[in-house]
Design a protein around this motif. Structure first.
Motif, mmCIF file in Angstrom:
data_model
loop_
_atom_site.group_PDB
_atom_site.id
_atom_site.type_symbol
_atom_site.label_atom_id
_atom_site.label_comp_id
_atom_site.label_asym_id
_atom_site.label_seq_id
_atom_site.Cartn_x
_atom_site.Cartn_y
_atom_site.Cartn_z
ATOM 1 N N ASN A 7 0.889 -1.148 0.000
ATOM 2 C CA ASN A 7 0.000 0.000 0.000
ATOM 3 C C ASN A 7 0.932 1.203 0.000
ATOM 4 N N ARG A 8 1.396 1.050 -0.455
ATOM 5 C CA ARG A 8 2.612 1.847 -0.346
ATOM 6 C C ARG A 8 3.202 1.907 0.999
ATOM 7 N N TYR A 94 10.381 -0.591 -7.303
ATOM 8 C CA TYR A 94 10.533 -1.633 -8.324
ATOM 9 C C TYR A 94 9.187 -2.302 -8.606
ATOM 10 N N ALA A 95 8.462 -2.638 -7.547
ATOM 11 C CA ALA A 95 7.168 -3.301 -7.716
ATOM 12 C C ALA A 95 6.194 -2.401 -8.458
ATOM 13 N N ALA A 101 3.013 -5.486 -7.867
ATOM 14 C CA ALA A 101 2.780 -5.448 -6.413
ATOM 15 C C ALA A 101 3.451 -6.588 -5.671
ATOM 16 N N GLN A 102 4.540 -7.119 -6.215
ATOM 17 C CA GLN A 102 5.233 -8.248 -5.598
ATOM 18 C C GLN A 102 6.375 -7.744 -4.718
ATOM 19 N N MET A 235 10.014 6.253 -11.246
ATOM 20 C CA MET A 235 10.240 4.847 -10.952
ATOM 21 C C MET A 235 11.527 4.335 -11.593
ATOM 22 N N PRO A 236 12.244 3.424 -10.913
ATOM 23 C CA PRO A 236 13.483 2.877 -11.460
ATOM 24 C C PRO A 236 13.225 1.946 -12.634
#
Length: 247
Positions: A7-8, A94-95, A101-102, A235-236
């Motif tokens: 959920n963040r 990364y997710a 969402a992993q 985001m990366p």
């Protein structure tokens, strides 16, 4: 494997002489891959992955291996002595970038892209084997006043830019864990990331990034690494350049 719901320098960097620039020797001139392990002292599934990373450090000198300790298991009886919310956020980013969402430990990310269970030796080695290597060459020089990071190569998408990071690294940390799932054990961790700091953005042409030597005082590590990583917004993305430097 443990899951988490979404959920963040001063590194001891020694110049070879007063008043002269020193070329720093990387572990490998052109690394084949970057393996990032997200782990935790409070995760009973993590020691096999930590051991596997240690083997990679010893056996595969053409691979940059990094260990990030996350903090989301700290409530589980033991506060990770190497953990940081910064590293947890990197794993979350990364997710989010992948859209899957992993988030779990132990988790390995290879070249900033696919992920797999950190103790799954076959999957990790297969991902390394499939890696085509880094497309950006990283060189570094250290003098009395500054650290210079020199990049050469090109970006696959000329209209994009890549982030350049400097990481403080402890090559080894031995920890006696007193509580939690690994209570009563002594764990050895290799290539532990202690800090990560962006030092610039790369446009895809030959470029030099200078960091004042005084700024390196925020690093409390004896070794360090450089990562060049594409981004998608905040985001990366894919890691396209890397170097690991011993003290």
């Amino acid at each position: 494997m443990r899951w988490f719901s979404v959920n963040r320098l001063t590194g001891v960097l020694l110049a070879a002489g007063i008043g002269f620039a020193t070329s720093l020797s990387a572990q490998a001139e052109t690394p084949k891959a970057v393996v990032e392990l997200f782990t935790s002292q409070g995760c009973s599934s993590c020691p096999p992955a930590d051991q596997f990373l240690e083997e990679l450090v010893s056996d595969q000198k053409d691979v940059v291996t990094l260990s990030y300790h996350v903090d989301y298991w700290d409530y589980f009886g033991w506060k990770d002595t190497l953990g940081s919310p910064v590293f947890t956020q990197r794993q979350k980013d990364y997710a989010k970038s992948r859209g899957d969402a992993q988030i779990y430990t132990p988790q390995v990310v290879v070249n900033g892209r696919g992920h797999m269970v950190g103790s799954d030796r076959g999957s990790v080695k297969n991902a390394i084997r499939k890696s085509s290597g880094m497309s950006v060459q990283v060189e570094a020089m250290l003098d009395d006043n500054a650290l210079e990071v020199q990049l050469s190569g090109s970006l696959k998408q000329p209209d994009k830019k890549a982030d350049v990071y400097l990481l403080g690294i402890d090559k080894e940390a031995v920890v006696e864990i007193q509580r939690g799932e690994n209570a009563g054990t002594t764990q050895t961790y290799k290539n532990v990331v202690r800090s990560i700091m962006p030092i610039g953005m790369w446009s895809g042409t030959a470029e030099v990034f200078r960091l004042p030597r005084t700024a390196l005082k925020m690093f409390d590590s004896k070794n360090w690494a450089v990562l060049v990583q594409t981004n998608s917004g905040e985001m990366p993305g894919e890691i396209i350049g890397a170097a690991f430097y011993d003290k």
